[in-house]
Design an enzyme around this catalytic site. Structure first.
Site, PDB file in Angstrom:
ATOM      1  N   GLU A  93       0.657  -0.941  -0.218  1.00 51.88           N
ATOM      2  CA  GLU A  93      -0.276   0.132   0.215  1.00 51.88           C
ATOM      3  C   GLU A  93       0.734   1.200   0.313  1.00 51.88           C
ATOM      4  O   GLU A  93       1.731   0.856   0.367  1.00 51.88           O
ATOM      5  CB  GLU A  93      -1.109   0.439   1.623  1.00 51.88           C
ATOM      6  CG  GLU A  93      -1.929  -0.733   0.889  1.00 51.88           C
ATOM      7  CD  GLU A  93      -2.794  -1.916   2.288  1.00 51.88           C
ATOM      8  OE1 GLU A  93      -3.857  -1.931   1.916  1.00 51.88           O
ATOM      9  OE2 GLU A  93      -2.871  -0.637   3.171  1.00 51.88           O
ATOM     10  N   CYS A 106       3.595   8.384   1.419  1.00 50.39           N
ATOM     11  CA  CYS A 106       4.192   7.494   2.047  1.00 50.39           C
ATOM     12  C   CYS A 106       4.569   5.693   1.185  1.00 50.39           C
ATOM     13  O   CYS A 106       3.236   5.681   0.992  1.00 50.39           O
ATOM     14  CB  CYS A 106       2.868   7.353   3.141  1.00 50.39           C
ATOM     15  SG  CYS A 106       3.579   6.046   4.459  1.00 50.39           S
ATOM     16  N   CYS A 113       6.364  -7.247   7.441  1.00 51.84           N
ATOM     17  CA  CYS A 113       7.405  -6.916   7.827  1.00 51.84           C
ATOM     18  C   CYS A 113       7.834  -8.003   9.215  1.00 51.84           C
ATOM     19  O   CYS A 113       7.292  -8.907   9.781  1.00 51.84           O
ATOM     20  CB  CYS A 113       7.155  -5.165   8.907  1.00 51.84           C
ATOM     21  SG  CYS A 113       8.981  -4.097   9.339  1.00 51.84           S
ATOM     22  N   CYS A 117       6.743  -5.402  15.442  1.00 57.60           N
ATOM     23  CA  CYS A 117       6.211  -4.423  16.867  1.00 57.60           C
ATOM     24  C   CYS A 117       4.967  -4.280  17.524  1.00 57.60           C
ATOM     25  O   CYS A 117       4.124  -4.673  16.130  1.00 57.60           O
ATOM     26  CB  CYS A 117       5.956  -2.706  15.853  1.00 57.60           C
ATOM     27  SG  CYS A 117       7.975  -2.538  15.471  1.00 57.60           S
ATOM     28  N   CYS A 120       1.829  -2.598  16.001  1.00 54.27           N
ATOM     29  CA  CYS A 120       1.570  -2.420  13.946  1.00 54.27           C
ATOM     30  C   CYS A 120       0.554  -2.986  13.522  1.00 54.27           C
ATOM     31  O   CYS A 120       1.517  -4.579  13.164  1.00 54.27           O
ATOM     32  CB  CYS A 120       2.963  -2.204  13.763  1.00 54.27           C
ATOM     33  SG  CYS A 120       3.809  -1.848  11.752  1.00 54.27           S
ATOM     34  N   CYS A 342      -1.547   5.670   9.941  1.00 53.27           N
ATOM     35  CA  CYS A 342       0.016   5.028   9.692  1.00 53.27           C
ATOM     36  C   CYS A 342      -0.354   3.624  11.185  1.00 53.27           C
ATOM     37  O   CYS A 342      -0.915   3.980  11.885  1.00 53.27           O
ATOM     38  CB  CYS A 342       0.753   6.331  10.872  1.00 53.27           C
ATOM     39  SG  CYS A 342       2.208   7.201  11.066  1.00 53.27           S
TER      40      CYS A 342
HETATM   41  N1  SAH Z   1       9.565   0.412   9.796  1.00 51.80           N
HETATM   42  C1  SAH Z   1       9.565   1.841   9.649  1.00 51.80           C
HETATM   43  C2  SAH Z   1       8.382   2.366   8.831  1.00 51.80           C
HETATM   44  C3  SAH Z   1       7.489   2.361   8.549  1.00 51.80           C
HETATM   45  S1  SAH Z   1       6.040   2.157  10.353  1.00 51.80           S
HETATM   46  C4  SAH Z   1       9.339   1.724  11.580  1.00 51.80           C
HETATM   47  O1  SAH Z   1       9.205   1.199  12.669  1.00 51.80           O
HETATM   48  O2  SAH Z   1       9.723   3.389  11.458  1.00 51.80           O
HETATM   49  C5  SAH Z   1       6.298   4.488  10.043  1.00 51.80           C
HETATM   50  C6  SAH Z   1       5.917   4.954  11.318  1.00 51.80           C
HETATM   51  O3  SAH Z   1       4.356   4.337  11.632  1.00 51.80           O
HETATM   52  C7  SAH Z   1       6.474   4.364  12.439  1.00 51.80           C
HETATM   53  O4  SAH Z   1       6.664   5.564  13.846  1.00 51.80           O
HETATM   54  C8  SAH Z   1       5.469   3.434  13.041  1.00 51.80           C
HETATM   55  O5  SAH Z   1       6.500   3.079  14.854  1.00 51.80           O
HETATM   56  C9  SAH Z   1       4.347   3.627  13.190  1.00 51.80           C
HETATM   57  N2  SAH Z   1       3.669   3.355  13.265  1.00 51.80           N
HETATM   58  C10 SAH Z   1       3.376   1.885  12.794  1.00 51.80           C
HETATM   59  N3  SAH Z   1       1.839   1.328  13.826  1.00 51.80           N
HETATM   60  C11 SAH Z   1       1.604   2.033  14.199  1.00 51.80           C
HETATM   61  C12 SAH Z   1       0.183   2.722  15.091  1.00 51.80           C
HETATM   62  N4  SAH Z   1      -0.956   1.524  14.587  1.00 51.80           N
HETATM   63  N5  SAH Z   1      -0.618   3.842  14.634  1.00 51.80           N
HETATM   64  C13 SAH Z   1       0.249   4.629  14.448  1.00 51.80           C
HETATM   65  N6  SAH Z   1       1.688   4.614  14.216  1.00 51.80           N
HETATM   66  C14 SAH Z   1       1.621   3.558  14.088  1.00 51.80           C
HETATM   67 FE1  SF4 Z   2       7.928  -3.201  10.806  1.00 47.73          FE
HETATM   68 FE2  SF4 Z   2       5.492  -1.991  11.677  1.00 47.73          FE
HETATM   69 FE3  SF4 Z   2       7.592  -2.484  13.398  1.00 47.73          FE
HETATM   70 FE4  SF4 Z   2       7.950  -0.600  11.910  1.00 47.73          FE
HETATM   71  S1  SF4 Z   2       6.255  -0.173  13.053  1.00 47.73           S
HETATM   72  S2  SF4 Z   2       9.665  -1.977  12.200  1.00 47.73           S
HETATM   73  S3  SF4 Z   2       6.638  -1.495   9.769  1.00 47.73           S
HETATM   74  S4  SF4 Z   2       6.925  -4.094  12.777  1.00 47.73           S
END
Ligand code: SAH
Ligand code: SF4
Length: 360
Positions: A93, A106, A113, A117, A120, A342
């Site tokens: 996406e 974006c 991934c 996390c 996420c 995000c």
């Molecule tokens: N993997 C990279 C980039 C993709 S995530 C990273 O982790 O930085 C992009 C941003 O979205 C990151 O700051 C991540 O922590 C945030 N993010 C992920 N899940 C989210 C959620 N459910 N709500 C708000 N921000 C989120």
């Molecule tokens: Fe991967 Fe989501 Fe963690 Fe970014 S925030 S490193 S996309 S699992």
């Protein structure tokens, strides 16, 4: 038959080599980049400043190929989300977020991934594969070609879609190179941001390779909590991460700063004490404007156990950071009605890590 070389996603240096191997003049590189990235041309037949011979030669051995867009969703606040098909089963996406004075795209760097996390949505899906150069750059070209008709433009590109860009280094660096190249997208280095959860050795390599902006997904003020929220912290703890951020700040000739992202999770990382601990951490490692904090209200998704901090908690948290001298902003949630905010990006990932099977 030999597979045709997709010219999309080749950097200026690689295209120069391509033309030199064909015994063509170096200026063809500038011409073709301008055709692809300025004019949006995908057909060598349209490139009228090329000789007929060259056009035919290119048609025989090369292509400019974009992947298939399976849907385009328009949210009521102007956000656009493209779902792009890669191969038989995977989808990624890409999201466009219009703001008053800019338009941010974006983009994704991986199918899923592997870093898991816990807050996420992409992390929940597991991982299939890295994107190739052309698949990263295609996202920008698809969006640009779509937006051109609507008189909108892309002023900023952020690697904040699906995936961890610093686990797919070479294609991500090539894509950055093309984003900054005046013959292609010509964005300034302040307007291209790599967001990472903190892959320390890669962060150092990136600092020396591409002069782009950096966002770090911090999300917790100490290792104990960050180990849970961002599990890669167990391998690269906060102290190592902060040292790598310093390395980034001191590499390159231009002034740099680091943006720390902090997702606001109710009752998990949003207390007054945690705001104070975060202020101490940032002020210990950074001075003046070299570090900023961006608070991101958590965007929920079906499988999650977390909820979003309320506005009062976010304001208080921001206030504490601000009073301790740290520049702090809060990101407004956009595009959530089409699951484009995000952390809501999920695409469709055939999980090869088998991690998604074992999640609670
Ligand atoms: N993997 C990279 C980039 C993709 S995530 C990273 O982790 O930085 C992009 C941003 O979205 C990151 O700051 C991540 O922590 C945030 N993010 C992920 N899940 C989210 C959620 N459910 N709500 C708000 N921000 C989120
Ligand atoms: Fe991967 Fe989501 Fe963690 Fe970014 S925030 S490193 S996309 S699992």
């Amino acid at each position: 038959m030999l597979e045709k070389q997709n010219l999309l996603g080749l950097t200026q240096v690689k295209l120069k080599k391509f033309f030199s191997d064909l015994n063509e003049k170096p200026f063809r590189t500038k011409q073709i980049m301008q055709w692809i990235y300025h004019q949006g041309a995908l057909d060598f037949g349209d490139m009228h400043n090329f000789s007929k011979d060259l056009r035919q030669k290119l048609q025989a051995i090369a292509s400019i190929e974009l992947p298939e867009v399976t849907s385009i969703n328009n949210s009521k606040d102007g956000v656009i989300k493209w779902v792009i098909k890669l191969g038989e089963e995977n989808h990624i996406e890409t999201v466009y977020i219009p703001q008053k004075d800019r338009g941010t795209l974006c983009i994704s760097s991986q199918v899923g991934c592997s870093l898991a996390c816990t807050f996420c949505s992409t992390g929940y899906q597991g991982f299939n594969r890295n994107l190739q150069n052309h698949e990263i750059i295609a996202q920008v070209l698809i969006a640009q070609n779509h937006l051109k008709d609507k008189n909108k433009r892309i002023s900023n590109v952020v690697f904040m879609g699906m995936g961890e860009p610093l686990l797919n280094e070479s294609p991500v660096y090539d894509a950055c190179d093309i984003l900054l190249d005046d013959w292609a997208f010509g964005l300034s280095r302040r307007r291209v941001t790599v967001s990472s959860s903190g892959i320390v050795p890669a962060l150092k390599r990136m600092s020396d390779t591409v002069p782009v902006s950096l966002a770090i997904s911090l999300h917790a003020p100490n290792d104990e909590l960050r180990d849970i929220l961002v599990p890669i912290n167990k391998k690269y703890p906060i102290k190592e991460l902060m040292k790598a951020c310093h390395y980034y700040l001191n590499a390159g000739t231009q002034e740099r700063h680091v943006m720390f992202e902090y997702v606001m999770l109710k009752g998990v990382n949003d207390s007054i004490e945690q705001a104070q601990e975060l202020s101490k951490l940032i002020n210990f490692w950074f001075q003046g404007e070299s570090a900023k904090v961006n608070l991101i209200p958590f965007n929920p998704f079906p499988e999650t156990k977390y909820t979003t901090s309320n506005d009062i908690a976010i304001d208080k948290f921001q206030d504490i950071l601000y009073r301790s001298g740290i520049r702090t902003t809060t990101r407004r949630t956009r595009g959530d009605d089409v699951d484009a905010a995000c952390g809501q990006l999920a695409g469709k990932v055939v999980d090869k890590s088998r991690r998604s099977a074992g999640r609670d």
